[in-house]
Design an enzyme around this catalytic site. Structure first.
Site, mmCIF file in Angstrom:
data_model
loop_
_atom_site.group_PDB
_atom_site.id
_atom_site.type_symbol
_atom_site.label_atom_id
_atom_site.label_comp_id
_atom_site.label_asym_id
_atom_site.label_seq_id
_atom_site.Cartn_x
_atom_site.Cartn_y
_atom_site.Cartn_z
ATOM 1 N N LYS A 44 0.840 -1.204 0.000
ATOM 2 C CA LYS A 44 0.000 0.000 0.000
ATOM 3 C C LYS A 44 0.874 1.252 0.000
ATOM 4 C CE LYS A 44 -3.628 -2.596 2.325
ATOM 5 N NZ LYS A 44 -4.195 -3.028 3.620
ATOM 6 N N GLN A 88 -3.547 -1.371 9.970
ATOM 7 C CA GLN A 88 -3.584 -2.694 9.343
ATOM 8 C C GLN A 88 -4.232 -3.720 10.280
ATOM 9 O OE1 GLN A 88 -2.791 -3.523 6.121
ATOM 10 N NE2 GLN A 88 -3.544 -5.553 6.603
ATOM 11 N N ASP A 111 -9.918 3.965 4.861
ATOM 12 C CA ASP A 111 -10.029 2.516 4.709
ATOM 13 C C ASP A 111 -11.438 2.022 5.100
ATOM 14 O OD1 ASP A 111 -8.829 0.122 3.939
ATOM 15 O OD2 ASP A 111 -8.208 -0.394 5.971
#
Ligand code: NAP
Length: 281
Positions: A44, A88, A111
């Protein structure tokens, strides 16, 4: 390819932002040393840099407490150079992941992991839906796949994937069935689907003889060894369209993350400009 199309469309937007004095920035937080998570975060970050987006990479030790993680997130919320925050998943078990996700400011939740963002998505006015669900909807739209009135069967109901993709499909007027580990007669339900979304986390789980002739199959699964949740060859025989693994939903998911970061930077610039107008009046 959809991922490249999305990324190409961002290049000019990033340039314009830079001309206006804003370089979009995504902060990623990795807690611990899980190798797959480390790889995802690296991918990413690299994707950001390729596009001229700043990648601020924060790596915290596996011993990090919930309080320490919340403090890091709060610092990033307050950092006006940061446009998006990605924590994450998964974090080590002793950390309260939901609390950490919900500490991310809604403006920087690129996200799509906060409860508030999920609620907005479900109600149909989400700004940043979770990236994999957003990717699935983008693929569907790019290929002109009809959704309205179709029966979509989503296998999986996780907060970042199964539930939000079900909500997005419902918002597009599909009739949605969301399946999970307690669902009875799963193959029979999948067989009724015009659109199948596999989000189960089990390699080659959806079989060709479960799916209807002509169905559209989107495989969000990503299991060790680059294996999807769909048994590709047998499903390919039946499907009118199917996404492969690797190279299907995954790259578009990353493209969505970049897009949301650029969207967020533009929104910040816009609100700064509006504030200046208010102050000068
Ligand atoms: P998850 O949190 O483990 O959720 C899996 C879901 O599948 C759960 O809702 C579970 O049901 C359901 N399930 C498990 N066994 C089942 C069974 N036998 N029959 C029906 N449903 C069953 O996983 P996730 O985070 O949503 O991820 C799913 C897959 O997508 C994984 O392969 C992951 O690697 C992949 N993924 C890919 C991307 C990408 O960028 N391409 C991003 C995120 C995730 P219960 O709720 O009842 O437990």
């Amino acid at each position: 390819m959809v991922a490249n199309k999305v990324k190409n469309s961002l290049k000019e937007r990033v340039e314009k932002l830079k001309e206006a004095g804003v370089t979009p920035c995504l902060a990623t937080i990795l807690v611990g040393d899980d190798p797959s998570s480390a790889t995802y975060v690296k991918m990413k970050g690299n994707a950001c840099e390729k596009l001229g987006i700043v990648s601020k990479r924060i790596h915290l030790p596996a011993t990090t407490t919930t309080e320490e993680l919340l403090a890091t997130i709060t610092e990033l919320n307050n950092d006006e150079n940061v446009n998006g925050i990605l924590l994450q998943h998964p974090v080590p078990e002793h950390v309260d992941e939901r609390k950490a996700f919900d500490t991310i400011s809604i403006e920087k939740d690129v996200d799509g992991v906060t409860s508030f963002g999920y609620g907005q998505t479900a109600l149909g006015f989400g700004v940043f839906p979770s990236c994999t669900p957003a990717a699935i909807l983008t693929i569907i739209k790019e290929y002109g796949i009809p959704v309205q009135g179709k029966h979509a069967v989503v296998v999986g109901r996780s907060p970042i994937l199964g539930k939000p993709v079900s909500a997005l499909l419902l918002n597009e007027n599909a009739t949605v069935t969301t399946c999970h580990s307690y669902t009875n007669n799963l193959p029979d339900i999948v067989k009724q689907a015009d659109i199948v979304v596999a989000a189960v986390g089990k390699p080659n789980f959806i079989k060709g003889d479960w799916v209807k002739e002509g169905s559209v199959i989107l495989d969000a699964g990503y299991n060790p060894g680059n294996i999807g949740d769909v048994e590709y060859d047998s499903c390919f025989e039946k499907a009118s369209a199917i996404t492969p693994v690797p190279g299907g939903v995954g790259p578009v998911t990353i493209a969505m993350l970049l897009k949301h970061t650029v969207d967020s930077a533009e929104r910040t610039l816009q609100s700064k400009a509006e504030n200046e107008v208010v102050q000068s009046n």
